[in-house]
Design a protein around this motif. Structure first.
Motif, PDB file in Angstrom:
ATOM      1  N   GLU A 142       0.329  -0.737  -0.070  1.00 19.00           N
ATOM      2  CA  GLU A 142       0.366  -0.274   0.097  1.00 19.00           C
ATOM      3  C   GLU A 142       0.761   1.293  -0.282  1.00 19.00           C
ATOM      4  N   ALA A 143       0.219   1.965  -0.658  1.00 15.23           N
ATOM      5  CA  ALA A 143       0.710   3.537  -0.967  1.00 15.23           C
ATOM      6  C   ALA A 143       0.701   4.654   0.275  1.00 15.23           C
ATOM      7  N   GLY A 144       1.990   4.986   0.502  1.00 16.23           N
ATOM      8  CA  GLY A 144       1.877   6.236   1.530  1.00 16.23           C
ATOM      9  C   GLY A 144       1.993   7.100   1.449  1.00 16.23           C
ATOM     10  N   VAL A 145       1.828   8.477   2.351  1.00 14.84           N
ATOM     11  CA  VAL A 145       1.138   9.595   2.125  1.00 14.84           C
ATOM     12  C   VAL A 145       2.629  10.051   0.781  1.00 14.84           C
ATOM     13  N   VAL A 146       1.810  10.866  -0.040  1.00 14.78           N
ATOM     14  CA  VAL A 146       2.902  11.397  -0.632  1.00 14.78           C
ATOM     15  C   VAL A 146       3.261  12.735  -1.181  1.00 14.78           C
ATOM     16  N   GLN A 147       4.116  13.554  -0.729  1.00 18.13           N
ATOM     17  CA  GLN A 147       4.410  15.182  -1.122  1.00 18.13           C
ATOM     18  C   GLN A 147       5.305  15.097  -2.194  1.00 18.13           C
ATOM     19  N   SER A 148       5.149  16.061  -2.559  1.00 20.26           N
ATOM     20  CA  SER A 148       5.813  16.926  -3.354  1.00 20.26           C
ATOM     21  C   SER A 148       5.917  18.650  -3.376  1.00 20.26           C
ATOM     22  N   PRO A 149       6.917  18.889  -3.336  1.00 22.68           N
ATOM     23  CA  PRO A 149       8.273  18.333  -3.992  1.00 22.68           C
ATOM     24  C   PRO A 149       8.789  18.064  -2.835  1.00 22.68           C
ATOM     25  N   ARG A 150      10.088  18.237  -3.130  1.00 18.49           N
ATOM     26  CA  ARG A 150      10.879  17.246  -1.547  1.00 18.49           C
ATOM     27  C   ARG A 150      11.328  18.277  -1.002  1.00 18.49           C
ATOM     28  N   TYR A 151      12.435  19.153  -1.954  1.00 13.13           N
ATOM     29  CA  TYR A 151      12.661  20.345  -1.550  1.00 13.13           C
ATOM     30  C   TYR A 151      11.793  21.388  -2.460  1.00 13.13           C
ATOM     31  N   LYS A 152      11.986  22.697  -2.338  1.00 10.60           N
ATOM     32  CA  LYS A 152      12.151  23.999  -2.807  1.00 10.60           C
ATOM     33  C   LYS A 152      12.525  25.506  -2.216  1.00 10.60           C
ATOM     34  N   ILE A 153      13.707  26.079  -3.026  1.00  4.51           N
ATOM     35  CA  ILE A 153      14.013  26.884  -2.593  1.00  4.51           C
ATOM     36  C   ILE A 153      13.430  28.261  -3.674  1.00  4.51           C
ATOM     37  N   ARG A 181      13.358  13.533   7.556  1.00  4.31           N
ATOM     38  CA  ARG A 181      11.880  11.832   7.563  1.00  4.31           C
ATOM     39  C   ARG A 181      10.923  12.575   8.039  1.00  4.31           C
ATOM     40  N   GLY A 182       9.889  11.851   7.455  1.00  8.15           N
ATOM     41  CA  GLY A 182       8.494  11.821   8.313  1.00  8.15           C
ATOM     42  C   GLY A 182       7.955  11.582   9.717  1.00  8.15           C
ATOM     43  N   LEU A 183       7.207  12.128  10.302  1.00  7.39           N
ATOM     44  CA  LEU A 183       7.348  11.101  11.727  1.00  7.39           C
ATOM     45  C   LEU A 183       6.435   9.609  11.480  1.00  7.39           C
ATOM     46  N   PHE A 238       2.371   9.841   8.312  1.00  9.03           N
ATOM     47  CA  PHE A 238       2.758  11.003   7.365  1.00  9.03           C
ATOM     48  C   PHE A 238       3.734  10.806   6.551  1.00  9.03           C
ATOM     49  N   GLY A 239       4.058  12.293   5.354  1.00  7.23           N
ATOM     50  CA  GLY A 239       4.695  12.172   4.230  1.00  7.23           C
ATOM     51  C   GLY A 239       5.856  12.150   4.226  1.00  7.23           C
ATOM     52  N   GLU A 240       6.863  12.484   4.031  1.00 10.82           N
ATOM     53  CA  GLU A 240       8.739  12.415   4.068  1.00 10.82           C
ATOM     54  C   GLU A 240       9.080  13.735   4.611  1.00 10.82           C
ATOM     55  N   GLY A 241       7.505  14.616   4.088  1.00  6.07           N
ATOM     56  CA  GLY A 241       7.496  16.471   4.201  1.00  6.07           C
ATOM     57  C   GLY A 241       8.497  16.888   2.819  1.00  6.07           C
ATOM     58  N   SER A 242       8.120  18.525   2.933  1.00  2.00           N
ATOM     59  CA  SER A 242       8.804  19.744   1.923  1.00  2.00           C
ATOM     60  C   SER A 242       8.985  20.814   2.204  1.00  2.00           C
ATOM     61  N   CYS A 291       2.908  16.892   5.640  1.00  7.17           N
ATOM     62  CA  CYS A 291       0.897  16.228   4.666  1.00  7.17           C
ATOM     63  C   CYS A 291       0.969  15.036   5.979  1.00  7.17           C
ATOM     64  N   ALA A 292       0.044  14.922   6.460  1.00 11.42           N
ATOM     65  CA  ALA A 292      -0.572  13.328   7.249  1.00 11.42           C
ATOM     66  C   ALA A 292      -2.499  13.171   7.113  1.00 11.42           C
TER      67      ALA A 292
END
Lengths: 118, 113
Positions: free
Chosen positions: A1-12, B41-43, A109-113, A92-93
């Protein structure tokens, strides 16, 4: 099962520029959260959705932040214009909340942006 | 605003020792959860304890809840290098919709080899 997906991972970006973050929650999860996490701090709730309805946005700086969750699935968080103090990780969660009385289970939780505003 | 406050803010122990982290909160709750966050990483959810429970175990984790003192503790036994992370308590306040989850400021745990 896919987890929570966030994009982009990094933004400047430069200050005063707009930025948008996208989140795809776990399928079937009716509750979606956006948190902001500053370095060395805990996540701070920005907005919470129950399906497509924003039920708690009291911490969202509405002059520059906006969010939407179309059709109760994906969500987008936008900042316009960005300020230096907006540099943070945006998390995002999602969760499945069967009834209010039972309470929420675990959040996924996603990996965050990570946003850097110069 | 943050509902919970973890104590200590940072903790460094030798591998194999036990690690104890505490969380205090301000209002009545439906449940209290503990999460781990590795750097960048995320939580990740560790354990949930409901307001009518006093103790819960999961593997090397033991969580206690004292609603009269509005506090909880997380014990990690026989620590490992992989336990190095930040740990957060999160509460679902009893005064609002139970899906509202508020995080504390976290404890940074370092395990020395």
């Amino acid at each position: 099962e896919a987890g929570v997906v966030q994009s982009p991972r990094y933004k400047i970006i430069e200050k005063k520029q707009p930025v948008a973050f996208w989140c795809n929650p776990i399928s079937g999860h009716n509750t979606l959260y956006w948190y902001r996490q500053n370095l060395g701090q805990g996540p701070e709730l920005l907005i919470r959705y129950e399906n497509e309805e924003a039920v708690d946005d009291s911490q969202l700086p509405k002059d520059r932040f906006s969010a939407e969750r179309l059709k109760g699935v994906d969500s987008t968080l936008k900042i316009q214009p960005a300020e230096l103090g907006d540099s943070a990780v945006y998390l995002c969660a999602s969760s499945f909340t069967p009834t209010v009385s039972l309470g929420s289970g675990e959040l996924f939780f996603g990996e965050g942006s990570r946003l850097t505003v110069l | 605003s943050q509902q919970g406050e973890e104590d200590p803010q940072a903790l460094s122990i030798q591998e194999g020792e036990n690690a104890t982290m505490n969380c205090s909160y301000k209002t009545s709750i439906n449940n209290l959860q503990w999460y781990r966050q590795n750097s960048g990483r995320g939580l990740v959810h560790l354990i949930l304890i409901r307001s009518n429970e006093r103790e819960k175990h999961s593997g090397r984790l033991r969580v206690t809840l004292d609603t009269s003192k509005k506090s909880s503790s997380l014990l990690i036994t026989a620590s490992r290098a992989a336990d190095t992370a930040s740990y957060f308590c999160a509460t679902a306040p009893g005064y609002s919709s139970a899906s509202k989850i508020i995080f504390g400021s976290g404890t940074r745990l370092s395990i020395r080899p």
